[in-house]
Design an enzyme around this catalytic site. Sequence first.
Site, short mmCIF file in Angstrom:
data_model
loop_
_atom_site.label_atom_id
_atom_site.label_comp_id
_atom_site.label_asym_id
_atom_site.label_seq_id
_atom_site.Cartn_x
_atom_site.Cartn_y
_atom_site.Cartn_z
N ARG A 15 -22.61 -30.28 69.22
CA ARG A 15 -21.75 -29.56 68.19
C ARG A 15 -21.74 -30.23 67.09
O ARG A 15 -21.32 -29.82 65.93
CB ARG A 15 -20.17 -29.88 68.80
CG ARG A 15 -19.87 -28.68 69.88
CD ARG A 15 -18.61 -28.95 70.39
NE ARG A 15 -18.72 -29.92 71.50
CZ ARG A 15 -17.53 -30.27 71.95
NH1 ARG A 15 -16.29 -29.93 71.78
NH2 ARG A 15 -17.43 -31.44 72.76
N GLU A 151 -10.36 -34.81 86.01
CA GLU A 151 -10.97 -34.46 85.06
C GLU A 151 -10.34 -32.81 84.83
O GLU A 151 -9.76 -32.14 85.74
CB GLU A 151 -12.31 -33.96 85.08
CG GLU A 151 -13.26 -35.25 85.07
CD GLU A 151 -13.10 -36.16 83.86
OE1 GLU A 151 -13.33 -35.69 82.93
OE2 GLU A 151 -12.50 -37.24 83.89
C1 UD1 Z 1 -15.03 -38.38 79.75
C2 UD1 Z 1 -14.09 -38.66 80.70
C3 UD1 Z 1 -12.62 -38.08 80.47
C4 UD1 Z 1 -12.05 -38.67 79.21
C5 UD1 Z 1 -13.07 -38.39 78.14
C6 UD1 Z 1 -12.71 -38.93 76.87
C7 UD1 Z 1 -15.83 -38.70 82.64
C8 UD1 Z 1 -16.03 -37.88 83.81
N1 UD1 Z 1 -14.78 -38.33 81.97
O1 UD1 Z 1 -15.22 -36.85 79.64
O2 UD1 Z 1 -11.92 -38.64 81.54
O3 UD1 Z 1 -10.94 -38.21 79.38
O4 UD1 Z 1 -14.30 -38.77 78.40
O5 UD1 Z 1 -13.33 -38.56 75.63
O6 UD1 Z 1 -16.29 -39.81 82.46
N2 UD1 Z 1 -22.69 -39.62 78.47
C9 UD1 Z 1 -24.03 -40.34 78.74
N3 UD1 Z 1 -24.64 -39.94 80.02
C10 UD1 Z 1 -24.22 -38.91 80.83
C11 UD1 Z 1 -22.82 -38.34 80.37
C12 UD1 Z 1 -22.05 -38.87 79.39
O7 UD1 Z 1 -24.32 -41.36 78.16
O8 UD1 Z 1 -24.63 -38.44 81.61
C13 UD1 Z 1 -21.82 -40.13 77.36
C14 UD1 Z 1 -21.85 -39.33 76.24
O9 UD1 Z 1 -22.75 -39.47 75.36
C15 UD1 Z 1 -20.34 -39.76 75.76
C16 UD1 Z 1 -19.61 -40.24 76.85
O10 UD1 Z 1 -20.52 -40.57 77.69
O11 UD1 Z 1 -20.52 -40.67 75.00
C17 UD1 Z 1 -18.63 -39.35 77.34
O12 UD1 Z 1 -19.14 -38.16 78.01
P1 UD1 Z 1 -18.56 -36.77 77.81
O13 UD1 Z 1 -19.48 -35.75 78.65
O14 UD1 Z 1 -18.41 -36.48 76.51
O15 UD1 Z 1 -17.31 -36.80 78.70
P2 UD1 Z 1 -15.97 -36.05 78.63
O16 UD1 Z 1 -16.28 -34.67 79.50
O17 UD1 Z 1 -15.63 -35.93 77.35
#
Ligand code: UD1
Length: 459
Positions: A15, A151
């Site tokens: 985004r 979640e």
């Molecule tokens: C996550 C949390 C959620 C919380 C929210 C806060 C989980 C499952 N959920 O959700 O409970 O309220 O953050 O913003 O943790 N990332 C990686 N590798 C991956 C996936 C994610 O490095 O495989 C990093 C992303 O770059 C990002 C962060 O982890 O910086 C969070 O990932 P994102 O997919 O945004 O999680 P949310 O769905 O927002």
Amino acid sequence: MTLDVVILAAGQGTRMRSATPKVLHPVAGKPMVRHVIDTAMGLGADRLHVVIGHGAERVRERLAGCPLRFVVQAEQKGTGHAVAQALDGLGDGKVLVLYGDVPLIRHDTLSALLDAVDERHMALLTVTLADPTGYGRIKRNARGEAAAIVEHKDASEAERAITECNTGIMAMTADQLRRWLPRLSSDNAQGEYYLTDVIAMAAEEGTAIATAQPASATEVEGVNNRLQLARLERAHQLAEAERLMTGGVTLADPARLDVRGRLRCGQDVEIDVGCVFEGEVELAEGVRVGPYSIIRDSRIGPGCVIEAHSLLDGAILDGECQVGPFARLRPGTHLARQAKVGNFVETKNARIGEGSKINHLSYVGDARLGRDVNVGAGTITCNYDGANKHHTEIGDAAFIGSNTALVAPVRVGERATIGAGSTISRDVEAGALGVARGRQITKADWPRPRKQPKSEPKE
Ligand code: UD1
Ligand code: CA
């Protein structure tokens, strides 16, 4: 106990609609992930692990030189999977999980969180939001203790009504992580390995989950698009403005200040609107900065006045100097006390002695001026011969007439005078007059050319 910090930064950041990886977008002139790294270092982390994936090479390149261990997560299978990639390199102490796109998290908040961690406790940072859509919700048991995170996409209607949310930031021991992470499953709405599932595992085995909240919600706000990026930027700048005002600085408008680095101010500094400070800047007591000035990596001594629209870069001003409006001081400029550099003057690698004045429209580069020198408008040091730079030396109390070209290397002695419009390519001794220009001729009763009268237009 040792401290390992794992910073998640593998996500794509679709985004943002950018060719630049999300975590490299700057807040206050510094990549978001650098803010997180700096905060982690401030906590005394023994090791920093950055989990990279999308744009991994760009991130690695940009962070070269930081003491980091990069961990590549080739496929983004969830936050739990991301942390698991770092597991091998963890020590035996505490582990703190942070996010490369949550840049404004504060030292005190994290340090309180870490204090709560030991073999029998983990810690979770939560935040209560008016609109919790999209966030993981904190489920508490009958005793009010955190027991699970669900979640948004997996939550029931009733669970979605919960407004206490997971910030994602948590801390535990490395042993706890080693017990829990291998047991994560991807059997959920998103088919991901959720880090958040460790909360329920902790609760089940009787590890207490301490929760804490940040002082302000902006600390835990993540950036997904450029609107959020701009909002965090403004929040950060307003906090900076408040810090300065509390310390005795007058800001014409706290909403129109940008600090991209470290700005240190003495008492009674006044800063007008639209100024930008970059790198390391020091403004001593009583300094006034006019509107729309940019000051980078400079030290401004007491009582200096920088008038509107000036650009100072790598300059040192001793005190009571006057600069601008519209002055450009480039690296290596040093103004001694009460020196004056006026409008449309550019200086570079130049030392200007006490009380000397370069008031208008000049370029002074690779030069050293003594004290009480007066440089007339339009004076240029011709320091560059197309291959090399050369030095110009001007003694105390010399007077350089307007529109003088000083062809370096050249020296003008103390109290010497240069006639206006001169091109000076040879040294002028102390006390002497140097004039180097075509002699004026005057012709009496000169008949000025006249236009031919136009012929009458035809009807
Ligand atoms: C996550 C949390 C959620 C919380 C929210 C806060 C989980 C499952 N959920 O959700 O409970 O309220 O953050 O913003 O943790 N990332 C990686 N590798 C991956 C996936 C994610 O490095 O495989 C990093 C992303 O770059 C990002 C962060 O982890 O910086 C969070 O990932 P994102 O997919 O945004 O999680 P949310 O769905 O927002
Ligand atoms: Ca997110």
